[in-house]
Design a protein around this motif. Sequence first.
Motif, mmCIF file in Angstrom:
data_model
loop_
_atom_site.group_PDB
_atom_site.id
_atom_site.type_symbol
_atom_site.label_atom_id
_atom_site.label_comp_id
_atom_site.label_asym_id
_atom_site.label_seq_id
_atom_site.Cartn_x
_atom_site.Cartn_y
_atom_site.Cartn_z
ATOM 1 N N VAL A 135 10.149 63.891 75.459
ATOM 2 C CA VAL A 135 11.156 62.836 75.599
ATOM 3 C C VAL A 135 11.779 62.549 74.245
ATOM 4 N N THR A 136 13.101 62.468 74.215
ATOM 5 C CA THR A 136 13.810 62.002 73.029
ATOM 6 C C THR A 136 14.728 60.848 73.429
ATOM 7 N N LEU A 146 8.691 53.464 76.713
ATOM 8 C CA LEU A 146 8.506 54.879 77.000
ATOM 9 C C LEU A 146 7.021 55.192 77.046
ATOM 10 N N ALA A 148 4.263 58.196 78.241
ATOM 11 C CA ALA A 148 4.234 59.618 78.563
ATOM 12 C C ALA A 148 2.808 60.136 78.619
ATOM 13 N N LEU A 153 6.821 62.061 72.246
ATOM 14 C CA LEU A 153 7.944 61.129 72.241
ATOM 15 C C LEU A 153 8.601 61.158 70.867
ATOM 16 N N THR A 154 9.935 61.236 70.855
ATOM 17 C CA THR A 154 10.699 61.163 69.614
ATOM 18 C C THR A 154 11.787 60.106 69.779
ATOM 19 N N LEU A 164 5.925 52.060 72.967
ATOM 20 C CA LEU A 164 5.735 53.501 73.092
ATOM 21 C C LEU A 164 4.266 53.810 73.349
ATOM 22 N N SER A 166 1.726 57.399 74.408
ATOM 23 C CA SER A 166 1.625 58.805 74.771
ATOM 24 C C SER A 166 0.166 59.237 74.836
ATOM 25 N N ILE A 171 3.771 60.826 68.789
ATOM 26 C CA ILE A 171 4.915 59.916 68.764
ATOM 27 C C ILE A 171 5.517 59.954 67.368
#
Length: 259
Positions: A135-136, A146, A148, A153-154, A164, A166, A171
């Motif tokens: 994901v960006t 976000l 995930a 993740l970016t 965020l 993940s 990340i």
Amino acid sequence: MSVRTTSRPRRSAALGAGAVALVLLTTGCAQDASADGGAEPEHKSFALTGRTLTVDSDDSRIELVPGDGEEVRVTRWFSGRVLLGSTPRAEWTVEGDALTLRVSCAGLLAHCDARHRIEVPADTAVTLRTQDGAVTAKGFSTPLTLHASDAPLTVEDVSGPLDLRSTDGAITTRSVSSSRVRARTEDGSLVLALVRAPERVDAGSRDGSVTVELPEAAYDVRTEVEDGRTNVSVLEDPASSRVVSVTAEDGNITVRPAG
């Protein structure tokens, strides 16, 4: 400026299957996503009733960007090939303000590739949950949530509140000017690069290092580490209203000046 450093120690059946695959390859008995391999982009647009977009995705790379219109615009690139099994397919459905993205790709020697670019109205908050796809997100001034699994993740050039998370993925943030940032990783590194002094940062990792880069200011820095080292080289002031809390298990913590 005070610098703080602490550390703690720390055959036959296979051949048959291969023959079947070879026969299928040579005879061309394969299921394709479409006649042309699905390489051409497809488009979908829809209006929101509120100011939050919720995205639920799997097996696809996701790119999130602010759009210049009043509708959500989605562009999809999908290709798939299965030698023995159901025809690969990608589906997108909209219910209210929720967008669901699904990829079906199962069978003998299945290979699929999916990517979605989602353009969001500029004043809309985004909540995304995904697995098995990077994901960006770039350019948002609204809240971003976000989460995930099995995906990195970016996040870049954002100023709204960030949440965020993940699992099995790193990340990475760049050029963040958000006043509040919350970020958690499991089995992945975490890098937060801020360009404006935040009011609150809450960062943590299990089995991964954590790096927080902060603009010049005094911070109330709180750290906790297991099986790793801690290095803090920003100006510390326990009375500061700017709180930076960082935890790590099986990884190092670094809190340093930006740049």
